[in-house]
Design a protein around this motif. Structure first.
Motif, mmCIF file in Angstrom:
data_model
loop_
_atom_site.group_PDB
_atom_site.id
_atom_site.type_symbol
_atom_site.label_atom_id
_atom_site.label_comp_id
_atom_site.label_asym_id
_atom_site.label_seq_id
_atom_site.Cartn_x
_atom_site.Cartn_y
_atom_site.Cartn_z
ATOM 1 N N ALA A 128 -7.325 1.797 10.168
ATOM 2 C CA ALA A 128 -5.887 1.734 10.416
ATOM 3 C C ALA A 128 -5.138 2.720 9.526
ATOM 4 C CB ALA A 128 -5.371 0.318 10.175
ATOM 5 N N ILE A 129 -4.176 3.411 10.114
ATOM 6 C CA ILE A 129 -3.273 4.276 9.357
ATOM 7 C C ILE A 129 -1.871 4.116 9.944
ATOM 8 C CG2 ILE A 129 -5.084 5.970 8.856
ATOM 9 C CD1 ILE A 129 -3.649 7.847 10.884
ATOM 10 N N ALA A 130 -0.869 4.490 9.175
ATOM 11 C CA ALA A 130 0.484 4.573 9.705
ATOM 12 C C ALA A 130 0.634 5.882 10.476
ATOM 13 C CB ALA A 130 1.492 4.502 8.566
ATOM 14 N N ASN A 131 1.535 5.880 11.434
ATOM 15 C CA ASN A 131 1.771 7.068 12.255
ATOM 16 C C ASN A 131 2.145 8.254 11.359
ATOM 17 O OD1 ASN A 131 2.695 9.036 14.015
ATOM 18 N ND2 ASN A 131 3.814 7.627 15.309
ATOM 19 N N SER A 163 4.305 1.865 11.356
ATOM 20 C CA SER A 163 4.695 1.990 9.954
ATOM 21 C C SER A 163 3.517 1.553 9.089
ATOM 22 C CB SER A 163 5.909 1.095 9.650
ATOM 23 O OG SER A 163 5.544 -0.274 9.772
ATOM 24 N N ILE A 164 3.650 1.746 7.790
ATOM 25 C CA ILE A 164 2.600 1.319 6.877
ATOM 26 C C ILE A 164 2.492 -0.209 6.870
ATOM 27 C CG2 ILE A 164 4.013 1.171 4.792
ATOM 28 C CD1 ILE A 164 0.466 2.694 5.055
ATOM 29 N N PHE A 170 -2.779 -4.675 10.594
ATOM 30 C CA PHE A 170 -4.015 -4.481 11.350
ATOM 31 C C PHE A 170 -5.234 -4.861 10.502
ATOM 32 C CE2 PHE A 170 -2.012 -0.928 14.131
ATOM 33 C CZ PHE A 170 -1.535 -1.879 15.016
ATOM 34 N N VAL A 171 -5.207 -4.459 9.227
ATOM 35 C CA VAL A 171 -6.350 -4.735 8.357
ATOM 36 C C VAL A 171 -6.341 -6.195 7.908
ATOM 37 C CG1 VAL A 171 -7.615 -4.000 6.307
ATOM 38 C CG2 VAL A 171 -6.250 -2.340 7.568
ATOM 39 N N LEU A 178 -11.031 -1.397 8.078
ATOM 40 C CA LEU A 178 -10.536 -0.610 6.953
ATOM 41 C C LEU A 178 -9.155 -0.084 7.291
ATOM 42 C CD1 LEU A 178 -13.669 1.634 6.221
ATOM 43 C CD2 LEU A 178 -12.905 -0.312 4.825
ATOM 44 N N GLY A 179 -8.431 0.311 6.272
ATOM 45 C CA GLY A 179 -7.137 0.942 6.515
ATOM 46 C C GLY A 179 -6.634 1.651 5.279
#
Length: 247
Positions: A128-131, A163-164, A170-171, A178-179
């Motif tokens: 997972a990451i933020a856009n 967003s973060i 998600f994590v 992972l994120g």
């Protein structure tokens, strides 16, 4: 007695009349600390901070579209500068209030090792990451993967949040193993307190310099100016430091 009571009530009424509200737009990574900062601000000044959280890019768009925010706490330095250039923020009021720290994080203990080798040697899972187009922490995550020469491995497995805060969710929910999240989201007293994580070395991405600025809508509001002054003071800085930010 009644005269003294009347005098106290008059003083209280005068203080209440001077108290005000400020509309604060804050980057999503600040979610874990903003309630504490707002509470301390109210306690120490009598003013009330009304906080709206979101990705920095989304908040920028909302300001441009006329949202009545009076102060912006960004997750980068570029957005406040852009708002000054666009005539939507007050020149000379921008300053750095914190330095953000990126973490590779799992909600489970023992998954992420202290050196982040799980990115190379661990089982491939959703990451997972933020856009990165609207969230500076997302951009830092992509830059980290590129500098580690691991983007090709992980790109097909990326789960992108708006967003973060959403990336963290998600994590935390287990939808991603992972994120890349903000240290502030998983920290107590500046250290990872939940799950397992690797604090990404600063050399792997551009500094996450988080700047504040007074928006034009708040230029005549004493509570807005007071909030920015408070943010630079020891009480707010201690809350930010405890929450995992560099100062």
């Amino acid at each position: 007695m009644f005269r003294a009571l009347a005098f106290c009530l008059a003083i209280l009424a005068a203080c209440t009349a001077r108290a005000g509200e400020v509309q604060v737009a804050a980057a999503a990574n600040l979610g874990p600390v903003m309630d504490r900062i707002a509470a301390a601000f109210a306690r120490d000044t009598g003013h009330r901070a009304i906080v709206a959280l979101g990705s920095t890019g989304k908040l920028h768009t909302q300001v441009r579209n006329g949202a009545p925010f009076e102060v912006l706490l960004s997750a980068d330095a570029a957005t406040p500068s852009r708002l000054v250039e666009e005539g939507l923020a007050v020149s000379g009021t921008q300053f750095t209030y914190a330095l953000g720290r990126l973490v590779l994080w799992s909600a489970r203990e023992g998954v992420v090792d202290p050196r982040g080798d799980v990115l190379r040697n661990g089982a491939v899972t959703k990451l997972a990451i933020a856009n990165p187009r609207v969230a500076p922490y997302g951009a830092a995550a992509m830059e980290t993967l590129q500098n580690l020469q691991l983007l090709a491995r992980w790109e097909p497995h990326l789960v992108t949040g708006e967003s973060i805060a959403q990336a963290h969710q998600f994590v935390a929910s287990g939808n991603a193993g992972l994120g890349f999240v903000a240290l502030s989201q998983v920290a107590e007293n500046g250290l990872i307190a939940r799950g397992s994580g690797w604090i990404v070395p600063a050399r792997l991405h551009a500094p996450i310099q988080q700047d504040a600025v007074l928006l034009k809508a708040g230029a005549a509001n004493p509570a807005a100016t007071a909030f920015l002054v408070y943010l630079r003071g020891n009480a707010a800085r201690a809350i930010l430091r405890h929450g995992g930010y560099g100062i």
